[in-house]
Each structure stands twice: as structure tokens, then as C-alpha cells.
Write an enzyme that holds these catalytic residues in place. Structure first.
Site, mmCIF file in Angstrom:
data_model
loop_
_atom_site.group_PDB
_atom_site.id
_atom_site.type_symbol
_atom_site.label_atom_id
_atom_site.label_comp_id
_atom_site.label_asym_id
_atom_site.label_seq_id
_atom_site.Cartn_x
_atom_site.Cartn_y
_atom_site.Cartn_z
ATOM 1 N N HIS A 85 79.558 77.440 22.787
ATOM 2 C CA HIS A 85 79.371 76.087 22.263
ATOM 3 C C HIS A 85 80.455 75.142 22.775
ATOM 4 O O HIS A 85 80.166 74.013 23.186
ATOM 5 C CB HIS A 85 79.344 76.093 20.739
ATOM 6 C CG HIS A 85 78.281 76.951 20.161
ATOM 7 N ND1 HIS A 85 78.248 77.328 18.832
ATOM 8 C CD2 HIS A 85 77.183 77.534 20.733
ATOM 9 C CE1 HIS A 85 77.201 78.098 18.614
ATOM 10 N NE2 HIS A 85 76.538 78.233 19.758
ATOM 11 N N HIS A 242 68.966 74.438 20.795
ATOM 12 C CA HIS A 242 70.154 75.283 20.709
ATOM 13 C C HIS A 242 70.202 76.280 21.861
ATOM 14 O O HIS A 242 71.278 76.540 22.406
ATOM 15 C CB HIS A 242 70.218 76.033 19.380
ATOM 16 C CG HIS A 242 71.495 76.821 19.271
ATOM 17 N ND1 HIS A 242 72.693 76.239 18.929
ATOM 18 C CD2 HIS A 242 71.772 78.121 19.534
ATOM 19 C CE1 HIS A 242 73.649 77.147 18.968
ATOM 20 N NE2 HIS A 242 73.114 78.294 19.328
ATOM 21 N N ASP A 246 73.246 76.679 24.520
ATOM 22 C CA ASP A 246 73.840 77.956 24.946
ATOM 23 C C ASP A 246 73.791 78.110 26.461
ATOM 24 O O ASP A 246 74.753 78.584 27.087
ATOM 25 C CB ASP A 246 73.097 79.129 24.306
ATOM 26 C CG ASP A 246 73.495 79.377 22.858
ATOM 27 O OD1 ASP A 246 74.511 78.810 22.399
ATOM 28 O OD2 ASP A 246 72.787 80.153 22.187
ATOM 29 N N HIS A 269 72.019 84.646 26.396
ATOM 30 C CA HIS A 269 73.331 84.861 27.004
ATOM 31 C C HIS A 269 73.289 85.898 28.131
ATOM 32 O O HIS A 269 73.892 85.705 29.183
ATOM 33 C CB HIS A 269 74.339 85.311 25.942
ATOM 34 C CG HIS A 269 74.489 84.345 24.814
ATOM 35 N ND1 HIS A 269 74.817 83.023 25.001
ATOM 36 C CD2 HIS A 269 74.364 84.514 23.469
ATOM 37 C CE1 HIS A 269 74.891 82.423 23.833
ATOM 38 N NE2 HIS A 269 74.608 83.299 22.892
#
Length: 320
Positions: A85, A242, A246, A269
């Protein structure tokens, strides 16, 4: 042509401190962001350890885990988790150099988004430095597949993101977002998008000793096709926003601003970092150029060496 305002490196105008809790430990966590000299990059320091472990460089080579969040570490194993973040906010605001001092192994989760970091940047401001920015230019497509999920980078004149998610719940379903990264866009459309997860997954993590700090104050909790947060979501498509936040943070671990298009489908991720590894594994797929404000041109500086790998990344199942 590069505009002069974008061609020089930037850092923070002053230090700023933020406090919260670690999402996994549930313990208090404080981070201090300091200005840094040109060509420092983004460096994490663990202030709670004896020697500080300065030199945890915020690059993909320092990534050691991507299962629950993005974790970077040094050769000794000293690590900082949930860096994505902050990295997204730094990338969006074009902050090239900063020292990030953390008083434990976790960044504070704040409200589950990057909004607090944006507010901090706008509170202290940024300063332009004397050195030219080095930019990573994608020269040819690079792609990583994982089942029906994928992530890919391809040539593009700006930093562009196209992110699609698909969940087997009517609440989320398939959502997509496309944007050119800029401070204003990030502030308005992405920075307040919070992390999310199914309450059943959170309960399982609690039983395993993780997510002790997770609450409705810092994440969107989903039960079936309901959002449990009393105020609901900030956007109907907050979930993909969101995931895009990321992605911006993870791709910033290239160590340079990227000129290229990053596209992902059902990514996270693990895939984001894997795409960076694939890009840097092929020297013909990218070049590092230094922007020159005097001539408004770019100068190739070759394939820069990033920090040495600290450990093989532990890639596991994805979580938001």
C-alpha cells in the site's frame, strides 16, 4: 518527450510519522517516512533491531513472501510485511527516494487502504532533486500464467494498468478497471480502496495465529453475498480498485518507474511479483533510461543491477 517536472527525482519535503496496528500481529506499529538523497531508492529500516537492518531495498529481489501480503527482507531474514500500500502511494506520487523506518516486522495497516499515506505526502509535500529520473521502459511483452490467471507487461508510452478480477460470488463477480497512473487519479480512484476477504477465511487465519489485527476498521468483510461493514463499500467496485492498488504497489518493486502496460486477470501479489522476475530475466525485454530535462530526451544507461536476491520467494495461495 518527458516534461521537466517528471524528469527529475523527487523525495519528501520533510519526515512524517504514522501509527496504527499490524494486521497480523494486532500489535501497535509505527512508521516514519524520511526524505532521502538522490539515487537512494526506497529503503526500509527496522528500528527495533540492534543494527536497524538498513538496506532492505524495496525491489522484487528482496521479496520473500506473497501469500497474505508482500514481504521484503534482507539477507539476515529481517523483514517488513504489507509494503504494497505504501509502495503504491510512493509510485503514484513519483517519490523516487525515501527511507522508511518501521518499529517492527509489519507496516501499520491503517484503514486497509493507502489513503493515510496519500494524506501524509500531501501534508509534508515533495521536493524535486537535482538528479534525473531513471525509468524502466518495457520493450517487448512478458507474461506469466497460473491456471486461468495471468499477468503481463507490454510496451506502452506511460504507466498504464488494466486489472480484472473474477470471484465466484454475486457480490463481486467480474470487475475491471483501466487507468493511466497519476497522483490525481490515484488519490481520487484508488487510494481509499480497502483490502477485503471472506469472514470464513479470516476465521481460519485467526485459528492459525494470523490476522489478529483484522477488523471492520481496516478491511471489507464478506459473508456469502453480504458486506458486513455497517457503511458498506466506498465504491460498488471497491474490490477491483483495491486489487489495482496492490498491483501498482507490487509493480513499483521494479525499483524504477515503469513505462509500460501492466495487465492482469485474477492476479494478486504472487503473479505481480512473478511478472517482474520474468521481465528482469530477459535483458532484451526492457531498458533503463535516464530522463534529461535539459534536452527533454532520454539517455539509455543500460541494464542496472538491482540488489542481490536475499532468498527464493515463497509463493503460495493468493489472498487480497
Amino acid at each position: 518527450m518527458a516534461r521537466a517536472g517528471h524528469a527529475l527525482q523527487k523525495t519528501l519535503a520533510d519526515s512524517v510519522c504514522l501509527s496504527g496496528i499490524g494486521v497480523h500481529s494486532g500489535e501497535p506499529a509505527t512508521v516514519v517516512l524520511y526524505p532521502a538523497e538522490p539515487n537512494t531508492g526506497i529503503v526500509f529500516i527496522r528500528s527495533d533491531l540492534e543494527d536497524g537492518h538498513a538496506g532492505i531495498s524495496a525491489t522484487f529481489r528482496a521479496v520473500t513472501a506473497t501469500e497474505l501480503c508482500t514481504v521484503v527482507a534482507d539477507r539476515s531474514g529481517a523483514s517488513v510485511s504489507t509494503v504494497e500500500h505504501l509502495m503504491a502511494a510512493l509510485a503514484a506520487y513519483g517519490i523516487d527516494n525515501a527511507v522508511i523506518e518501521v518499529d517492527g516486522p509489519e507496516m501499520p495497516i491503517m484503514d486497509g487502504s493507502a489513503a493515510a499515506f496519500v494524506e501524509a505526502f500531501e501534508q509534508v509535500g515533495t521536493v524535486t532533486q537535482s538528479s534525473g529520473r531513471r525509468v524502466l521502459r518495457v520493450l517487448k511483452p512478458v507474461r506469466v500464467d497460473s491456471g486461468d490467471a495471468f499477468g503481463e507487461l507490454e510496451p506502452w508510452p506511460t504507466a498504464r494498468f488494466e486489472v480484472t478480477i473474477a470471484f465466484d460470488t454475486d457480490l463481486i463477480g467480474t470487475q475491471s478497471i483501466e487507468f493511466e497512473l497519476s497522483p490525481g487519479l490515484f488519490r481520487r480512484e484508488l487510494s481509499r480502496a480497502r483490502t477485503f476477504g471472506r469472514i470464513s477465511d479470516v476465521e481460519r487465519l485467526w485459528a492459525m495465529g494470523f490476522a489478529k489485527g483484522s477488523s471492520l476498521d481496516n478491511s471489507i468483510a464478506i459473508a456469502g453475498d453480504r458486506v458486513l461493514n455497517p457503511d458498506g463499500t466506498r465504491w460498488e467496485d471497491e474490490f477491483v480498485r483495491h486489487k489495482a492498488l496492490d498491483a501498482v504497489g507490487d509493480i513499483a518493486l521494479a525499483g524504477y518507474p515503469i513505462q509500460g502496460l501492466y495487465r492482469s486477470y485474477k492476479g494478486g501479489h504472487r503473479i505481480n511479483v512473478a511478472v517482474l522476475k520474468a521481465l528482469f530475466a530477459d535483458p532484451s525485454a526492457y531498458e533503463i533510461v535516464e530522463l534529461d530535462t535539459r534536452r527533454e530526451t532520454v539517455r539509455e544507461v543500460g541494464h542496472a543491477e538491482l540488489g542481490a536476491a536475499v532468498a527464493a520467494a515463497a509463493y503460495g495461495p493468493e489472498r487480497s
